[in-house]
Write a protein that holds these residues in place. Structure first.
Motif, mmCIF file in Angstrom:
data_model
loop_
_atom_site.group_PDB
_atom_site.id
_atom_site.type_symbol
_atom_site.label_atom_id
_atom_site.label_comp_id
_atom_site.label_asym_id
_atom_site.label_seq_id
_atom_site.Cartn_x
_atom_site.Cartn_y
_atom_site.Cartn_z
ATOM 1 N N PHE A 170 87.023 33.344 59.186
ATOM 2 C CA PHE A 170 88.111 33.189 58.225
ATOM 3 C C PHE A 170 87.550 33.091 56.812
ATOM 4 C CE2 PHE A 170 87.055 28.850 59.572
ATOM 5 C CZ PHE A 170 86.927 28.173 58.374
ATOM 6 N N GLN A 216 97.882 35.868 61.415
ATOM 7 C CA GLN A 216 96.535 35.370 61.106
ATOM 8 C C GLN A 216 96.414 34.773 59.701
ATOM 9 O OE1 GLN A 216 93.915 38.691 62.265
ATOM 10 N NE2 GLN A 216 93.612 37.651 64.219
ATOM 11 N N TYR A 269 92.533 34.551 58.860
ATOM 12 C CA TYR A 269 91.666 34.633 60.035
ATOM 13 C C TYR A 269 91.476 36.084 60.448
ATOM 14 C CZ TYR A 269 92.045 29.573 60.712
ATOM 15 O OH TYR A 269 91.970 28.208 60.547
#
Length: 231
Positions: A140, A98, A131
């Motif tokens: 995010f 992420q 994120y």
């Protein structure tokens, strides 16, 4: 687990509600829980590790201030911004769980009150995003180091066809990305950008060795909207 946003509301200007609504979906305040809340929007994976994104500014509160570098004790001058616009393209790549890194190129126009042509410039940014969540609507946060190429100033308000050297700025913000399909997404986010101590010269009049006589500072919130192609 999913954090909720019960009790949270926004009562600011109506033009900001769509933008801040997306941000609040992805970033809760202390009273509403911690970042990140997991979205309840359907699950939608995005393919690949790369994305090409096109973006533009939706709103800004950019402030422009100058100080006289030859007379430091003189009062600073605040300029009223009539219009602000920026458009860019970004390449983003997933580098971990992420986390993504992005490289972007933008053009920027800042129209000051009383001028017929805008301050114009180009910039290159290196950014990092984190994120949160695993659903189609994903929050995010982001940070950017911004390299600005020389700005060109209009010849009104005593700016006299002024230009600047290249300079650095930073940007911090957050927002939300919505996956429409496995290849396409849309996003909206806010960043606070600041570029202090921008030295400017009357180079077009005084030549390449013109001395610094005005020092500008640019700062403010910018709301962006963009569309991405993922591969």
């Amino acid at each position: 687990p999913r954090a909720t946003q019960d009790g949270c509301c926004y009562t600011g200007p109506p033009m900001l509600r769509p933008v801040l609504g997306l941000v609040l979906l992805g970033a809760a305040t202390v009273s509403c829980g911690t970042i990140p809340p997991y979205s309840q929007v359907r699950q939608q994976d995005l393919v690949g590790k790369n994305a090409i994104k096109l973006r533009g500014s939706l709103w800004s509160s950019m402030n422009v201030r100058s100080e006289d570098a030859t007379f430091p004790k003189s009062d600073d001058v605040d300029y009223e911004v009539d219009r602000f616009s920026t458009y860019g393209i970004e390449f983003e790549r997933l580098i971990g769980n992420q986390f993504t890194v992005g490289f972007s190129y933008d053009t920027r126009d800042i129209q000051l009150d009383g001028t017929h042509s805008p301050i114009q410039g180009e910039q290159i940014s290196l950014g990092l995003r984190r994120y949160f969540g695993n659903r189609a609507l994903t929050a995010f946060v982001l940070g950017q180091l911004i390299y600005h190429q020389s700005l060109d100033f209009p010849g009104e308000l005593g700016l006299d066809l002024r230009e600047s050297d290249d300079f650095l700025g930073i940007g911090l913000g957050g927002g939300a990305n919505l996956a429409i399909t496995e290849h396409f997404s849309i996003e909206s986010y806010l960043t606070y950008e600041i570029s202090p101590d921008v030295d400017t010269f009357k180079r077009r009049i005084d030549g390449p060795d013109a001395p610094v006589d005005l020092r500008f500072a640019f700062s403010g919130l910018i709301a962006y909207v963009g569309i991405g192609f993922h591969f």
